[in-house]
Design an enzyme around this catalytic site. Structure first.
Site, mmCIF file in Angstrom:
data_model
loop_
_atom_site.group_PDB
_atom_site.id
_atom_site.type_symbol
_atom_site.label_atom_id
_atom_site.label_comp_id
_atom_site.label_asym_id
_atom_site.label_seq_id
_atom_site.Cartn_x
_atom_site.Cartn_y
_atom_site.Cartn_z
ATOM 1 N N SER A 122 0.796 -1.227 0.000
ATOM 2 C CA SER A 122 0.000 0.000 0.000
ATOM 3 C C SER A 122 0.827 1.275 0.000
ATOM 4 O O SER A 122 0.332 2.330 -0.402
ATOM 5 C CB SER A 122 -0.942 0.011 1.213
ATOM 6 O OG SER A 122 -0.216 -0.071 2.423
ATOM 7 N N ASP B 221 -3.503 7.826 8.533
ATOM 8 C CA ASP B 221 -4.381 6.913 9.262
ATOM 9 C C ASP B 221 -3.510 6.172 10.267
ATOM 10 O O ASP B 221 -2.397 6.605 10.563
ATOM 11 C CB ASP B 221 -5.134 5.973 8.309
ATOM 12 C CG ASP B 221 -4.209 5.174 7.394
ATOM 13 O OD1 ASP B 221 -3.036 4.978 7.759
ATOM 14 O OD2 ASP B 221 -4.660 4.737 6.314
ATOM 15 N N HIS C 233 -0.484 4.511 7.644
ATOM 16 C CA HIS C 233 0.223 5.151 6.537
ATOM 17 C C HIS C 233 0.576 6.609 6.852
ATOM 18 O O HIS C 233 -0.262 7.337 7.387
ATOM 19 C CB HIS C 233 -0.637 5.125 5.276
ATOM 20 C CG HIS C 233 -1.085 3.753 4.884
ATOM 21 N ND1 HIS C 233 -2.315 3.241 5.261
ATOM 22 C CD2 HIS C 233 -0.471 2.797 4.160
ATOM 23 C CE1 HIS C 233 -2.440 2.012 4.781
ATOM 24 N NE2 HIS C 233 -1.336 1.718 4.117
#
Length: 368
Positions: free
Chosen positions: A49, A343, A346
């Site tokens: 991600s 978040d 990340h």
């Protein structure tokens, strides 16, 4: 023959000429800067991600997606593109810093133009890993599948650029590999599937084996400049503080030790691969240290203008990530520039920018 009147060049006239010359020079230099030749012809990204700009958007069965607000609130047009951040991600800053293009697009789910193909894409998929079990648990794209997509991409490149130019682009481009955090944080410490059969050293060895196979295959497919991103201080990520750091949410040391062990082992592998291939193919396998870079931001946030290093901007900042970080259920902090994490997992766009600037400065041997 007609005589033309020649006026003497006065001091003021000379000064005027000099001003004109200087203005022309400034304009020329400005034009040159705007027309900077890219350091590499293209950039390619593989992994999870951190470098996924939206490939997971096309996966109907995975919970690991972020194609909804507040993700992308600071991106161009405030659009949630599938980037796991409030704005740009590392590959965007890297592509821009290398002079390739402003954004690195996903390979899947977008209408790629010829110029996109010529200058590179990201094959990354959020929550994948070097452990073959990791992507299966959350229904995302495996690293082997990412290589299959790269093989497909190469054929598309040949169709656009011709075989000779395509070969040159493949050889001279930069390849970024970034994965492994989900293996340790999620597959090992969160699920029961691996912990019962592996202690940390043996599990790290499993990851090293997977990472080595991946990088070797990528090299066999033509990559010659490979930047391998090591693991961050996983135990200091907000969600890992929450689930493993006790009542005071301290950095969880066991996760950090696993990351450090992985980093030391993979660096030795990359050094060996470089020694074996540099003389014959000019290949470079460069370890990129993200552990100490992110730890520095976390331990000294005020030095870099941050105020919050232990929580994310989204929701409570303790656990919200992917579908839990959704504008339907949560709000965000009033000033995201003060946060290292967007978040619970990340970093923010601003934190990414600081880290990529440092990475470009410290890893020039990879590019030249």
């Amino acid at each position: 023959m007609e005589n033309k009147l020649r006026l003497p060049l006065t001091a003021s006239g000379l000064a005027g000429c000099l001003v004109v010359v200087l203005l022309c020079l400034v304009q020329t230099l400005a034009y040159d800067r705007n027309q900077t030749t890219p350091v590499v012809p293209a950039l390619f990204a593989f992994g999870d991600s951190i470098v996924d700009p939206g490939n997971n958007d096309v996966l109907p069965k995975t919970p690991i997606r972020c194609d909804f607000p507040p993700y992308g609130q600071d991106f161009i047009g405030h659009q949630p593109t599938g980037r796991f951040s409030n704005g740009k991600i590392p590959t965007d800053f890297l592509a821009s810093g290398l002079g390739v293009k402003e954004l690195l697009p996903p390979y899947l789910g977008v209408d790629l133009q010829p110029e996109d193909i010529l200058t590179g894409v990201s094959f990354a998929s959020g929550a994948t890993g070097y452990d073959p079990l990791t992507p299966v648990i959350v229904n995302v794209i495996t690293l082997d599948q990412q290589l299959e997509y790269f093989g497909e991409y190469k054929e598309r490149l040949k169709a656009i650029a011709g075989e000779a130019r395509a070969a040159s682009i493949i050889k001279d481009s930069l390849y970024l590999v970034c994965a492994g955090t989900d293996d340790i944080a999620n597959t090992y410490f969160t699920t029961p599937f691996r912990k019962a059969h592996y202690d940390i050293p043996s599990y790290v060895n499993l990851l090293i084996s997977g990472a080595t196979k991946f990088v070797t295959k990528l090299h066999q497919m033509g990559a010659r400049k490979i930047g391998f991103v090591g693991l961050p201080p996983i135990g200091c990520v907000p969600s890992q503080r929450t689930v493993g750091g006790g009542i005071h949410r301290e950095c969880e040391p066991t996760r950090n030790q696993a990351a450090q062990l992985f980093n030391s082992k993979i660096k030795a592998v990359l050094d060996q691969l470089t020694a074996e291939n540099s003389a014959t193919t000019g290949s470079k396998f460069v370890y990129i240290d993200i552990y100490n870079l992110l730890l520095e931001l976390i331990e000294k946030p005020y030095v870099h203008g941050f105020e919050e290093a232990t929580k994310g901007c989204c929701g409570t900042g303790l656990i919200e990530v992917t579908k839990l970080c959704n504008s339907k259920f949560v709000t965000t902090c009033p000033d995201v520039t003060k946060y290292i994490f967007w978040d619970s997992y990340h970093p923010t766009e601003r934190a990414y920018k600081i880290m990529i600037d440092r990475i470009l400065e410290e890893n020039k041997q990879l590019l030249y």
